[in-house]
Scaffold this motif. Sequence first.
Motif, PDB file in Angstrom:
ATOM      1  N   LEU A 145      18.609 -18.579 -28.696  1.00 20.80           N
ATOM      2  CA  LEU A 145      18.141 -19.492 -27.652  1.00 20.80           C
ATOM      3  C   LEU A 145      16.663 -19.279 -27.324  1.00 20.80           C
ATOM      4  N   PHE A 146      16.245 -18.013 -27.257  1.00 22.80           N
ATOM      5  CA  PHE A 146      14.860 -17.714 -26.879  1.00 22.80           C
ATOM      6  C   PHE A 146      13.987 -17.357 -28.081  1.00 22.80           C
ATOM      7  N   ASN A 147      14.544 -17.538 -29.274  1.00 26.74           N
ATOM      8  CA  ASN A 147      13.791 -17.297 -30.508  1.00 26.74           C
ATOM      9  C   ASN A 147      13.173 -15.893 -30.513  1.00 26.74           C
ATOM     10  N   LEU A 148      14.021 -14.893 -30.252  1.00 28.51           N
ATOM     11  CA  LEU A 148      13.561 -13.509 -30.169  1.00 28.51           C
ATOM     12  C   LEU A 148      13.679 -12.835 -31.529  1.00 28.51           C
ATOM     13  N   SER A 149      12.779 -11.936 -31.783  1.00 27.80           N
ATOM     14  CA  SER A 149      12.821 -11.115 -32.991  1.00 27.80           C
ATOM     15  C   SER A 149      12.613  -9.668 -32.561  1.00 27.80           C
ATOM     16  N   THR A 150      13.698  -8.910 -32.508  1.00 30.73           N
ATOM     17  CA  THR A 150      13.626  -7.534 -32.042  1.00 30.73           C
ATOM     18  C   THR A 150      13.927  -6.567 -33.182  1.00 30.73           C
ATOM     19  N   ILE A 151      13.320  -5.384 -33.088  1.00 30.86           N
ATOM     20  CA  ILE A 151      13.610  -4.304 -34.041  1.00 30.86           C
ATOM     21  C   ILE A 151      14.770  -3.508 -33.461  1.00 30.86           C
ATOM     22  N   ARG A 152      15.921  -3.631 -34.064  1.00 29.76           N
ATOM     23  CA  ARG A 152      17.134  -3.043 -33.480  1.00 29.76           C
ATOM     24  C   ARG A 152      17.436  -1.680 -34.096  1.00 29.76           C
ATOM     25  N   ASP A 153      17.753  -0.742 -33.211  1.00 28.07           N
ATOM     26  CA  ASP A 153      18.197   0.590 -33.616  1.00 28.07           C
ATOM     27  C   ASP A 153      19.727   0.568 -33.594  1.00 28.07           C
ATOM     28  N   VAL A 154      20.325   0.233 -34.725  1.00 25.44           N
ATOM     29  CA  VAL A 154      21.778   0.042 -34.794  1.00 25.44           C
ATOM     30  C   VAL A 154      22.555   1.294 -34.405  1.00 25.44           C
ATOM     31  N   PRO A 155      22.175   2.503 -34.865  1.00 21.61           N
ATOM     32  CA  PRO A 155      22.918   3.694 -34.436  1.00 21.61           C
ATOM     33  C   PRO A 155      22.926   3.880 -32.916  1.00 21.61           C
ATOM     34  N   ALA A 156      21.802   3.605 -32.257  1.00 26.16           N
ATOM     35  CA  ALA A 156      21.754   3.749 -30.800  1.00 26.16           C
ATOM     36  C   ALA A 156      22.654   2.718 -30.123  1.00 26.16           C
ATOM     37  N   ILE A 157      22.673   1.495 -30.636  1.00 30.16           N
ATOM     38  CA  ILE A 157      23.540   0.455 -30.070  1.00 30.16           C
ATOM     39  C   ILE A 157      25.007   0.826 -30.251  1.00 30.16           C
ATOM     40  N   ALA A 158      25.374   1.259 -31.465  1.00 28.27           N
ATOM     41  CA  ALA A 158      26.761   1.646 -31.741  1.00 28.27           C
ATOM     42  C   ALA A 158      27.174   2.843 -30.888  1.00 28.27           C
ATOM     43  N   LEU A 159      26.264   3.802 -30.710  1.00 28.09           N
ATOM     44  CA  LEU A 159      26.569   4.975 -29.892  1.00 28.09           C
ATOM     45  C   LEU A 159      26.799   4.577 -28.440  1.00 28.09           C
ATOM     46  N   SER A 160      25.981   3.678 -27.933  1.00 27.43           N
ATOM     47  CA  SER A 160      26.147   3.206 -26.555  1.00 27.43           C
ATOM     48  C   SER A 160      27.497   2.511 -26.364  1.00 27.43           C
ATOM     49  N   LEU A 161      27.859   1.630 -27.288  1.00 28.63           N
ATOM     50  CA  LEU A 161      29.136   0.927 -27.186  1.00 28.63           C
ATOM     51  C   LEU A 161      30.311   1.898 -27.293  1.00 28.63           C
ATOM     52  N   GLY A 162      30.216   2.852 -28.218  1.00 28.67           N
ATOM     53  CA  GLY A 162      31.288   3.823 -28.378  1.00 28.67           C
ATOM     54  C   GLY A 162      31.456   4.699 -27.152  1.00 28.67           C
ATOM     55  N   LEU A 163      30.349   5.180 -26.595  1.00 33.03           N
ATOM     56  CA  LEU A 163      30.426   6.014 -25.404  1.00 33.03           C
ATOM     57  C   LEU A 163      30.949   5.233 -24.203  1.00 33.03           C
ATOM     58  N   ALA A 164      30.546   3.977 -24.082  1.00 44.07           N
ATOM     59  CA  ALA A 164      31.047   3.149 -22.977  1.00 44.07           C
ATOM     60  C   ALA A 164      32.562   2.988 -23.061  1.00 44.07           C
ATOM     61  N   ALA A 165      33.064   2.757 -24.281  1.00 45.15           N
ATOM     62  CA  ALA A 165      34.509   2.591 -24.467  1.00 45.15           C
ATOM     63  C   ALA A 165      35.258   3.889 -24.194  1.00 45.15           C
ATOM     64  N   ILE A 166      34.752   5.011 -24.701  1.00 44.17           N
ATOM     65  CA  ILE A 166      35.429   6.296 -24.519  1.00 44.17           C
ATOM     66  C   ILE A 166      35.384   6.737 -23.063  1.00 44.17           C
ATOM     67  N   PHE A 167      34.246   6.519 -22.413  1.00 48.34           N
ATOM     68  CA  PHE A 167      34.153   6.881 -20.997  1.00 48.34           C
ATOM     69  C   PHE A 167      35.126   6.048 -20.164  1.00 48.34           C
ATOM     70  N   GLY A 168      35.200   4.745 -20.452  1.00 41.65           N
ATOM     71  CA  GLY A 168      36.159   3.904 -19.742  1.00 41.65           C
ATOM     72  C   GLY A 168      37.594   4.335 -19.992  1.00 41.65           C
ATOM     73  N   LEU A 169      37.882   4.757 -21.232  1.00 41.28           N
ATOM     74  CA  LEU A 169      39.214   5.244 -21.567  1.00 41.28           C
ATOM     75  C   LEU A 169      39.554   6.502 -20.789  1.00 41.28           C
ATOM     76  N   GLY A 170      38.607   7.438 -20.705  1.00 40.95           N
ATOM     77  CA  GLY A 170      38.857   8.675 -19.973  1.00 40.95           C
ATOM     78  C   GLY A 170      39.080   8.436 -18.490  1.00 40.95           C
ATOM     79  N   ILE A 171      38.193   7.665 -17.874  1.00 32.89           N
ATOM     80  CA  ILE A 171      38.338   7.372 -16.449  1.00 32.89           C
ATOM     81  C   ILE A 171      39.618   6.576 -16.184  1.00 32.89           C
ATOM     82  N   GLY A 172      39.899   5.604 -17.043  1.00 33.21           N
ATOM     83  CA  GLY A 172      41.093   4.779 -16.864  1.00 33.21           C
ATOM     84  C   GLY A 172      42.381   5.570 -16.997  1.00 33.21           C
ATOM     85  N   THR A 173      42.435   6.504 -17.966  1.00 37.26           N
ATOM     86  CA  THR A 173      43.633   7.320 -18.149  1.00 37.26           C
ATOM     87  C   THR A 173      43.876   8.213 -16.936  1.00 37.26           C
ATOM     88  N   MET A 174      42.803   8.811 -16.435  1.00 37.13           N
ATOM     89  CA  MET A 174      42.952   9.643 -15.230  1.00 37.13           C
ATOM     90  C   MET A 174      43.392   8.808 -14.042  1.00 37.13           C
TER      91      MET A 174
END
Length: 275
Positions: A148-177
Motif C-alpha cells: 500500500l505504501f510502496n515500502l522497501s525495507t531491509i528485513r532481518d528474518v532471523p530477528a523477526i522469526a525470533l520475535s514471533l517465536g518468543l511471543a508465542a512461547i511467552f503467551g503459552l507459558g503465561i496462559g498455562t499458568m
Amino acid sequence: MTDTSPDTSSLILKPASRPRPFKTPRTVLALMMREMQTTYGRSPGGYIWAILEPVGAIAMFTLVIAVGLKIRTPSLGSNFPLFYATGFLPFALAMSTARKISSSLRYSRSLLQYPGVQFTDAIIARFLLNFLTQLMVFFILMAGIHILFNLSTIRDVPAIALSLGLAAIFGLGIGTMNAFLFSISPLWDSAWGILTRPLLLLSCVLYIFEEVPWQYQDMLWYNPLVHIIGLMRRGFFATYDATYASPIYVLGLAMVFLVLGLLFLYRFHRDILNR
C-alpha cells in the motif's frame, strides 16, 4: 480314566489390543477443527475479524498520533503504520495466546471428561490454532503495508522469526499458568484483566525503549514484551539494534511459567474438571 484337563476348545484366541498410534495428534487436530468451526465458522466474516482488529488498532494509533498530535515522523523510519505494526502485532500474538490458553480447560471441559482427551491436548490445540491464525494475520498485514505504501525495507528474518517465536512461547507459558490460577481463583481472573490493561502503554508499542526516561528504563526492562517488540523492530529497521533485548531472559521466564503451570495442572486438573 477321567480326563481332568481344562476344555480349551471354546476359547478363542484374540490378539492383544494395541494402543492406537498417533492418538494425541489426531485428538489435537479434532480439537482444532472444532474450535475453528465454533470460533470462526459461525460468525459472519469468520477470519476477517481476526484481520480487521489489528488493522483498526494500527489505523487508530496512526490517526491519533500522526494526525491528531501532528507528529510528522514515528520514532523509527518514516511510516507510521509500519512502526505501529511492528509493535502491536507481536504484542497481540503474545496476549491473544495467553488469553486462549488460559481458558482452554473451561472451553473443552465437556470433552476432557473422556479418558482419551488430556488437558495437554486442549492446550496444544488452542496454541497451534491461535499461533497459525496470528501468523497469517502478521504476514497479510505486513505485506499489505509494504504494498500500500510502496515500502522497501531491509528485513532481518532471523530477528523477526525470533520475535514471533518468543511471543508465542511467552503467551503459552503465561496462559498455562493462568489456566491453573483462573480455575482455582475466579478473583485472579478479574485481577489479571485489570493488571494487564496498562500493558499496551508499558510495552513500547507506541514508542521505543530508548525514549523512556533513564530512571524508568531499569524497571521497564523487566517487561518481557519490551524485548519481544524490540527484536521485531530490529527485524524491520536496519538502523535499530535493540541491544537491550535479551531472548534468553524472555525464554527463561516463559519456561518457568510453562513448567509450573503444567505441574500444577497435572496434579490438580481432575479436581478442577470435577468441580
